[in-house]
Scaffold this motif. Structure first.
Motif, short mmCIF file in Angstrom:
data_model
loop_
_atom_site.label_atom_id
_atom_site.label_comp_id
_atom_site.label_asym_id
_atom_site.label_seq_id
_atom_site.Cartn_x
_atom_site.Cartn_y
_atom_site.Cartn_z
N THR A 142 -8.39 6.36 -1.04
CA THR A 142 -7.59 7.50 -0.60
C THR A 142 -7.34 8.48 -1.74
O THR A 142 -7.05 9.64 -1.51
N ASP A 145 -6.96 0.91 4.96
CA ASP A 145 -5.74 1.67 5.20
C ASP A 145 -5.93 2.76 6.25
O ASP A 145 -4.99 3.48 6.57
N TRP A 146 -7.15 2.87 6.77
CA TRP A 146 -7.43 3.93 7.74
C TRP A 146 -7.08 3.45 9.13
O TRP A 146 -7.85 2.74 9.77
N LYS A 147 -5.94 3.87 9.59
CA LYS A 147 -5.47 3.45 10.90
C LYS A 147 -6.10 4.35 11.96
O LYS A 147 -6.03 5.58 11.87
N SER A 198 -9.55 1.55 -0.11
CA SER A 198 -9.47 2.65 0.86
C SER A 198 -9.88 4.00 0.32
O SER A 198 -9.98 4.95 1.07
N VAL A 227 -5.83 -0.44 -4.14
CA VAL A 227 -5.82 0.56 -3.07
C VAL A 227 -7.00 1.51 -3.24
O VAL A 227 -7.69 1.88 -2.28
N ASN A 273 -5.03 -2.84 6.86
CA ASN A 273 -4.31 -3.06 5.61
C ASN A 273 -3.38 -4.26 5.73
O ASN A 273 -3.40 -4.99 6.72
N ASP A 290 0.81 -1.21 0.00
CA ASP A 290 0.00 0.00 0.00
C ASP A 290 0.85 1.27 0.00
O ASP A 290 0.52 2.24 -0.69
N THR A 323 1.00 3.97 -3.02
CA THR A 323 0.65 5.37 -2.80
C THR A 323 1.82 6.28 -3.17
O THR A 323 1.61 7.40 -3.67
N CYS A 362 -4.81 7.96 7.37
CA CYS A 362 -4.64 6.90 6.39
C CYS A 362 -3.16 6.56 6.34
O CYS A 362 -2.32 7.41 6.04
N ASP A 363 -2.87 5.33 6.68
CA ASP A 363 -1.50 4.92 6.88
C ASP A 363 -0.60 5.25 5.68
O ASP A 363 0.45 5.87 5.82
N SER A 364 -1.00 4.84 4.52
CA SER A 364 -0.16 5.05 3.33
C SER A 364 -0.03 6.52 2.99
O SER A 364 1.01 6.96 2.52
#
Lengths: 400, 400, 400, 400
Positions: free
Chosen positions: D81, D305-307, D79, D75, D260, D16, D20, D332-334
């Motif tokens: 993003t 991907d949303w931590k 997510s 991705v 993720n 991811d 990104t 969002c981690d990435s």
């Protein structure tokens, strides 16, 4: 001869919940605090004619050394849930609890690794029964409610010994401490001594067919398991909303932080297994479909009795859009639990008085894992109690 | 001749909720999304035999220029509540809405300061009625539900003109725009044209005796006011828990942040008065005692349609110990509202079909301020709908 | 003759912060509590050679009737921030504060609507100066620090009268109570009597050119305004992180709930204007670009001294993706403020001792609106103090 | 001959963060998005003269099958993003990454239980080196930065083999896959091929004396470990505030929820050991005293991907009063990680260009466990980078 006294025998009598129960009941009797927290004091439940607070006399057992008065000081110092002024006022009243207190480290064992130094089970069960006989005799109580407030421990896997009373008693005589947990032995002792039983812990207690058979044979009511005080209460209040609004739960994650003795016991994975199971099961039961769900319980000593829970609820709405709800619950564990214990004692005593036997289904709303009830949605559980009240307000009362 | 079509006339047809309603219904018809969010699709409500989604045709009016297709693009860009793929798939379907769209900036006024440039009320009301007649004629709909999704505006103070239909019509003829708000005029037009009515806004609409008189005379059902989608829904779910557990609410403070057009309108203190009133009133009604309660609504443009609410609940338990609960609700306003509107349209159409007239009390759970109902606790409101379903599943159906 | 005593004259001496200051200092002297919360007790600041706690003697003025001992009881009962045991231990020490307490409701007025019944300003200022002279005389203090802890009130619009000392004194003589607020009059009195000055409130106090001129002429140091204790402290800690990580703030919304006297005063829109301005200004100053930002302050009596703040930070990262942070701050206002006041008293006394005059820029980190400093980022403000300590540890000390 | 191209070789090129990174860099080059999230684009760092985005060419390796274009679609779907529009615009650009992509499931093994089917380590290391040579040759890059973005795996216990290069190479030749993890082998390959190295994972990589010896011998810079993107960043921003205000941390409890691939990998206790260690260590390092601290990492698939992190900070202030802060971080981690990777690539390439060798201490602020740096407080780490920029802005630049 009955003197109108109702005995309340507490297992775990020096713990935080028991201590708060003793302090709170004394403070209520002295008019120092309001009736907040007591379900039994709200209409229409208060119309049932429950045994008055003044009729209750407390005693109990603990495996630690100490006294109710010392415990009351410790809870005060550790969590400040009541003031110095209240403590000073009720300390004399706690002397009566201390007079009926048995300290016996031998009356607890771990089913996963029972100590070899203990006497055989049959002897331990007899010691428990003797406690109850002595308490009844010394207080002159017409009825005793045995309340389990002990720490969470591991439950045995269900086996043949739990199926029928005869098999249970065979296992008892055969000293199978890995099959019969302390909570089961206490429930057994209670029913054999004509006591009704409230189990506020996640320990199995009377929730096995063998003991239900005994309770029904003896004509005694009981209720449990695992008091529903905080995070799980909220789950069973909120999940029905999501269900009814057709908002699909994607994940429901909970973290529970607590620092009291219960927290210390739950720090052990074996001990917290039953509790986590109870916490997790309610969700799927209410929703009717499996939802990803996790429950953490962490021991955080500095929080003392202040249990803090955080839940994240991830759900899906129209057009499959994911949304979120979070809540934080900052409650004092004993303060939430103790009044429910008081309610349960009075409601169970009432049930015994009107001749009910077996699991008290109308009390489901008090428990994470209500014995004999699959309904977990709190509003429906409330209705069960209200329906019960409706029936019993009208009915003529038959004294026990 | 009836062609089985049910017309849905939307006031505020270019707003976020209306747009989401159109996009979502089209996506559902095309099988692109699940039925999440739709109460009417859950058992036992789904057994009622509600009008199918395929039977609905949408039209409506807005005071801004634009088209349903443009609005769908804007909502996509602003809040990303649906994907580009869904949008592309349903854009052709929105052309049908656009065919039945009237853009008329003259059909709205502010009761606090009505513009002097507008035609007289009687003429405006006639324009509204003409819209409904034209829509019915062009779609061949056998029945039209008029749905108010317009922005929040100030409500007039209640006066004699609102008491009886005759007085209302006198005020209408006398062009009293400070007494008759657009939402009232639309409800009047709806009932005069034989339409049923759903008011999802905090504007008063049909909730005055004069218009209720008209609806009952014409044999038409209606419901409202002010859709219960987020923070207030939670209040009416949680407050009963505190009540039943006898946990006394000391304070309940809420902050609502939102950035959509509704948020912009509510930024104005006059406009948000009704909504804040509705949000605040439910608490005392449920609890039965006054509790300190505050509600903030703030306009935060960057949040777009994502409404974020934070509530702090300060309550008192056993031994009068204060404890706290907080929650954060991060929902998308239109995504929460649009499916409820769809539910209400179908349930109101159903009610019209079985000959109900006046306020539809069984729909109380959908509204912050349910017309004709004082029960605010959500579980009790759910039961009202379930009881209704029970009655109507059994009963033979009388088509309108 | 100096007896080594340092006088601390508190305006608002019966308020929550002052009370906590007196109780806390006494408890520290008695060794009942740790030094937590005191910046001045951490290295390297503790190496400066600040005046010891034992050297401080407190007195002050309030417009309400009462005593430090009564206030200590009230704070205990209202917010339970210290225990009964601590209160009982320090009550005798508070008698010394009460000996130096002046109760004078006449020494406060509202610049927006000054009462006509008050004596002229010049007389009031003279009364203030007399208080300070009497306090110095009775305690034998070699230096007095005047600390403003009064409630928030409206500030006058800046005018010619605030520009130069001569004009200020002309306005004083002309009894312009709408131009000269109580906080200004007290700062004036302080400097005329050779006292240094700490203003912990959002009231303007010494932060006008006229009074700065006076302080510099008299060779006296001062600091303020508006103690940075909770939400704003976090803003100035977190905003630099977002800036440095190039995460663009879209919106920063804050809600502050509090229930103490300060909360009651801030309930009035005029009173909270300065505080909200101070809270909002820091963000743009740190970020260097305008960001949507809102600050609510609501009075919630049940919270007492427990200020609860909730902030939502909406920000944009890579690929312009919006993300969120929320925080809740549950601090006790007086407990956070009082140790900072104690720090400021000692650091200001130290500055007076080494001959500094005018605004003490190195104390910027203690204030929401640091006088004479545009730097709001907390880490940079910490560095300013550490640099100061570095310079003064090395330098030979010149006693005042 | 150099063509001005800077190669970026990504280990874990279909993950991811890598995806990104590729999408984001392409979107930036096309001017579709702002520079938000990029530290290197803020003054004064942007004055260093870092290699321009246009100079970067990406390649890499993954153990899964797929393509950068497919990952970009995944991705997007998982997510959301970035938007469909951005994805469509950059898909053609990702073809260049795919041309330089090696898919080789054999280049990863678990040190706790290495598969017996793999070729010997020496052969695997040679395969890694060949990848880098091929990439450099095909792109004509003048320098290649090797970036580790692979999943978290178990680290071997430190042993003699990690102490000196000679011992490391002996272990390599002896095929000790339980001592040499994939991340170490890649760092080794990088340095042997003249590449600089960035390790964004909690895997040990170059952080052993043996590989540091190699990097210094070859004159190559490197940095790591474990990118500091969310909860830990906040810890290192907030803990200094508590320290400086002398507010004693009683407990700091964190819960991290993520869905993720990283979350899936961390679901395994062996894999998350290093990460939890890194997260926990910073606190004590900053505070200087041990504080109760717990870190949970839970895999919640629906979050993608949303931590979401929730931390509870329990601290003690004046008069030893306990208070609380909570925060929720919804990032969002990435989206948080990818721009930092881009920053690190450019800053490491710059360092190689000016002839730096060994661990790049000035980049400590980017990492949870900065190699060779014990300073964890974020403000101090920022200052380290700013000091570096100050030195290098003035210095004449020596191209590599």
């Amino acid at each position: 001869m009955s003197n109108g006294t109702n005995g309340v025998w507490v297992i775990g009598a020096l713990g935080d919940i028991a201590t708060t129960l003793f302090v709170g009941t004394a403070a209520l009797r002295r008019g120092l605090v309001s009736r907040a927290g007591l379900v039994a004091e709200t209409a229409p439940i208060s119309d049932l004619g429950l045994p008055p607070l003044e009729s209750l006399r407390f005693g109990g057992i603990d495996i630690a050394l100490g006294s109710a008065r010392d415990s009351a000081e410790q809870v005060y110092r550790g969590s400040r849930t009541y003031s110095r002024e209240i403590l000073d006022a009720v300390l004399p009243d706690l002397a009566d609890v201390d007079r009926n207190l048995v300290l016996d480290p031998g009356l607890a064992w771990n089913v996963l690794s029972p100590s070899r130094d203990l006497p055989p089970l049959a002897e331990l069960a007899e010691r428990m029964r003797a406690c109850l006989r002595d308490f009844a005799a010394s207080t002159g109580a017409e009825h005793v409610v045995v309340v389990n407030l002990a720490s969470s421990g591991p439950n045995p896997d269900l086996a043949a010994a739990h199926r029928h009373l005869a098999e249970f008693e065979t296992a008892l005589d055969a000293d199978r401490k890995n099959l019969i947990s302390p909570s089961m032995a206490w429930a057994y002792a209670a029913f054999r001594e004509g006591c009704s039983h409230v189990n506020f812990t996640p320990n199995l207690g009377a929730d096995i067919p063998a003991l239900r058979e005994l309770a029904e044979r003896e004509g005694l009511p009981f209720c449990g398991n695992d008091g529903k005080t905080g995070e799980t209460l909220l789950k069973t209040v909120l999940a029905p909303m999501f269900l009814w609004r057709n908002l699909r739960i994607l994940s429901w994650e909970g973290t529970n932080l607590l620092g009291n003795n219960d927290g210390r016991a739950l720090h052990d994975a074996d001990n917290r297994k039953a509790k986590i199971g109870n916490k997790a099961a309610v969700l799927e039961s209410i929703l009717g479909y499996p939802a990803h769900s996790g429950v953490n319980i962490d021991y955080v000593p500095s929080l003392g009795d202040w249990k803090t829970a955080w839940d994240l609820i991830h759900f899906q709405g129209f057009l499959d859009v994911p949304m979120q709800m979070q809540f934080t619950w900052q409650g004092c564990d004993s303060i939430l639990a103790a009044p429910l214990v008081l309610d349960l004692v009075r409601l169970t005593r009432f049930a015994a008085g009107v001749g009910e036997r077996g699991p008290l289904r109308h009390l489901a709303g008090f428990f994470k894992h209500p014995i004999g009830v699959s309904e977990h949605a709190f509003p429906a559980q409330v209705r069960m109690l209200l329906d019960y009240v409706e029936r019993h307000r009208a009915a003529p009362r038959r004294e026990g």
